[in-house]
Design an enzyme around this catalytic site. Structure first.
Site, PDB file in Angstrom:
ATOM      1  N   ASN A  83       0.862  -1.184  -0.038  1.00 38.98           N
ATOM      2  CA  ASN A  83      -0.005   0.008   0.036  1.00 38.98           C
ATOM      3  C   ASN A  83       1.020   1.392   0.036  1.00 38.98           C
ATOM      4  OD1 ASN A  83      -1.875   2.081   0.382  1.00 38.98           O
ATOM      5  ND2 ASN A  83      -2.187   1.445   2.705  1.00 38.98           N
TER       6      ASN A  83
ATOM      7  N   LYS B  69      -0.013   4.101  -0.307  1.00 41.82           N
ATOM      8  CA  LYS B  69      -0.570   5.432   0.231  1.00 41.82           C
ATOM      9  C   LYS B  69      -0.290   6.454  -0.586  1.00 41.82           C
ATOM     10  CE  LYS B  69      -0.007   3.663   4.693  1.00 41.82           C
ATOM     11  NZ  LYS B  69      -0.407   3.770   5.881  1.00 41.82           N
TER      12      LYS B  69
ATOM     13  N   HIS C 174      -9.539   1.031   4.458  1.00 42.12           N
ATOM     14  CA  HIS C 174      -8.619   1.264   5.288  1.00 42.12           C
ATOM     15  C   HIS C 174      -8.892   2.323   6.518  1.00 42.12           C
ATOM     16  CE1 HIS C 174      -4.401   2.548   6.227  1.00 42.12           C
ATOM     17  NE2 HIS C 174      -3.797   1.470   5.679  1.00 42.12           N
TER      18      HIS C 174
ATOM     19  N   GLU D 277      -7.346   4.715   7.800  1.00 36.28           N
ATOM     20  CA  GLU D 277      -6.968   6.126   7.235  1.00 36.28           C
ATOM     21  C   GLU D 277      -8.008   6.643   6.385  1.00 36.28           C
ATOM     22  OE1 GLU D 277      -3.196   5.675   5.694  1.00 36.28           O
ATOM     23  OE2 GLU D 277      -2.230   4.992   7.368  1.00 36.28           O
TER      24      GLU D 277
ATOM     25  N   GLU E 139      -5.781  -5.000  10.428  1.00 33.20           N
ATOM     26  CA  GLU E 139      -4.844  -4.109  10.748  1.00 33.20           C
ATOM     27  C   GLU E 139      -5.174  -3.257  11.943  1.00 33.20           C
ATOM     28  OE1 GLU E 139      -2.677  -2.968   6.794  1.00 33.20           O
ATOM     29  OE2 GLU E 139      -4.082  -1.379   7.041  1.00 33.20           O
TER      30      GLU E 139
ATOM     31  N   GLY F 266       2.082   2.215  10.798  1.00 32.57           N
ATOM     32  CA  GLY F 266       3.015   3.172  10.524  1.00 32.57           C
ATOM     33  C   GLY F 266       3.776   3.556  11.946  1.00 32.57           C
TER      34      GLY F 266
ATOM     35  N   SER G  29       3.152  -2.221  10.522  1.00 30.66           N
ATOM     36  CA  SER G  29       4.598  -2.181  10.817  1.00 30.66           C
ATOM     37  C   SER G  29       5.330  -3.380  10.290  1.00 30.66           C
ATOM     38  CB  SER G  29       4.677  -1.833  12.080  1.00 30.66           C
ATOM     39  OG  SER G  29       4.121  -0.468  12.190  1.00 30.66           O
TER      40      SER G  29
HETATM   41  C1  PEP Z   1      -0.947  -0.028   5.915  1.00 28.87           C
HETATM   42  O1  PEP Z   1      -1.370   1.258   6.015  1.00 28.87           O
HETATM   43  O2  PEP Z   1      -1.871  -0.759   5.529  1.00 28.87           O
HETATM   44  C2  PEP Z   1       0.171  -0.340   6.531  1.00 28.87           C
HETATM   45  C3  PEP Z   1       0.139  -1.637   6.929  1.00 28.87           C
HETATM   46  O3  PEP Z   1       1.153   0.448   6.973  1.00 28.87           O
HETATM   47  P1  PEP Z   1       2.404  -0.060   7.533  1.00 28.87           P
HETATM   48  O4  PEP Z   1       2.983  -1.055   7.109  1.00 28.87           O
HETATM   49  O5  PEP Z   1       3.378   1.464   7.274  1.00 28.87           O
HETATM   50  O6  PEP Z   1       2.133   0.115   9.225  1.00 28.87           O
END
Ligand code: PEP
Length: 256
Positions: free
Chosen positions: A11, A13, A95, A97, A167, A173, A208
């Site tokens: 992803n 973003k 997601h 976000e 998630e 993040g 992460s």
């Molecule tokens: C995400 O935003 O889907 C995600 C998993 O981000 P990160 O790996 O940076 O935590």
């Protein structure tokens, strides 16, 4: 016994520019894990580039969002049919976000999933609890409610094309992933919620993920892949994640 093919999805973003997107797509193009699928979900403006670079490779591409409507007067929205025109195999839906920044609720997410399925684009539905919800002991209840709302418009055949990314909001993040024990607990609960009817649904973990920790998740029974944010922006890191996860996963027996 249901065989679910592992999926590692990146992803991106809202990162990068055209030159960085090109370089990253070039770096990922040779990826071809023996036992898995790889996809990158890029910003809308780079879909055409992804199609041009990745077309004919083993790496799929997709978007990070889709409109909840088929077409019409919806300024700034992008229809599933438009994603299909650019060869999108996948789309991320719900997601955290977008739930937070664009106020997407479960009913809206359900309509988005239906649009993706209608155009034969495989959705990656994101669900996850906040830290406060985890600390209150309501993780399973939150996930169940998110699933119940998001899947309201899908029939059982759509489940065969669905991936769900667990998630936890607090792990995204942050550089601090959930522990394999936490993820294992949730995956077991999700498998129980779906039962036999959802045995083909792929369950991913995101939050992460790195090359250093991905092998721990590959060992978890019932987990079929990863959704990778920050680490998918580096070609060598994402390549290592794909290879390590798929190699480690091949070494364990697959559950039904
Ligand atoms: C995400 O935003 O889907 C995600 C998993 O981000 P990160 O790996 O940076 O935590």
């Amino acid at each position: 016994m249901t065989q679910r093919i592992p999926l590692i999805a990146g992803n991106w973003k809202m990162h990068g520019d055209r030159a960085r997107a090109r370089a990253l797509l070039d770096a990922l193009k040779p990826l071809s894990p023996a036992q898995g699928e790889v996809a990158v979900c890029v910003p809308y403006p780079y879909l055409e580039l992804a199609q041009a670079v990745l077309g004919g490779s083993a790496v799929a591409w997709g978007a990070q969002n889709v409109a909840e409507w088929e077409e019409g007067a919806h300024t700034g929205e992008v229809a599933a049919s438009m994603l299909a025109e650019f060869g999108c195999g996948y789309v991320i839906v719900g997601h955290s976000e977008r739930r937070r920044e664009a106020s997407e609720d479960d009913a809206c997410i359900a309509r988005k999933l239906a649009q993706a399925i209608r155009l034969d684009i495989k959705p990656i539905l994101c669900i996850g609890e906040t830290l406060a919800q985890r600390q209150a002991g309501s993780t399973h209840a939150v996930l169940q409610a998110q699933l119940h709302g998001a899947l309201a418009l899908l029939d059982s055949t759509a489940l065969t094309r669905l991936s769900i990314a667990y998630e936890p909001v607090w792990a995204i993040g942050q550089g601090q992933a959930a522990t394999p024990a936490m993820v294992g607990d949730v995956i077991t609960a999700l498998r129980a919620m779906f039962g036999e009817a959802g045995a083909s649904v792929r369950l991913l973990y995101g939050g992460s993920v790195s090359a250093a920790n991905c092998g721990d998740f590959a060992a978890l029974a019932g987990l079929d892949g990863l959704l990778v944010g920050g680490a998918s922006l580096r070609g060598d890191e994402f390549t290592a994640i794909c290879q390590r996860f798929c190699t480690r996963r091949e070494g364990r027996s697959l559950p039904a």
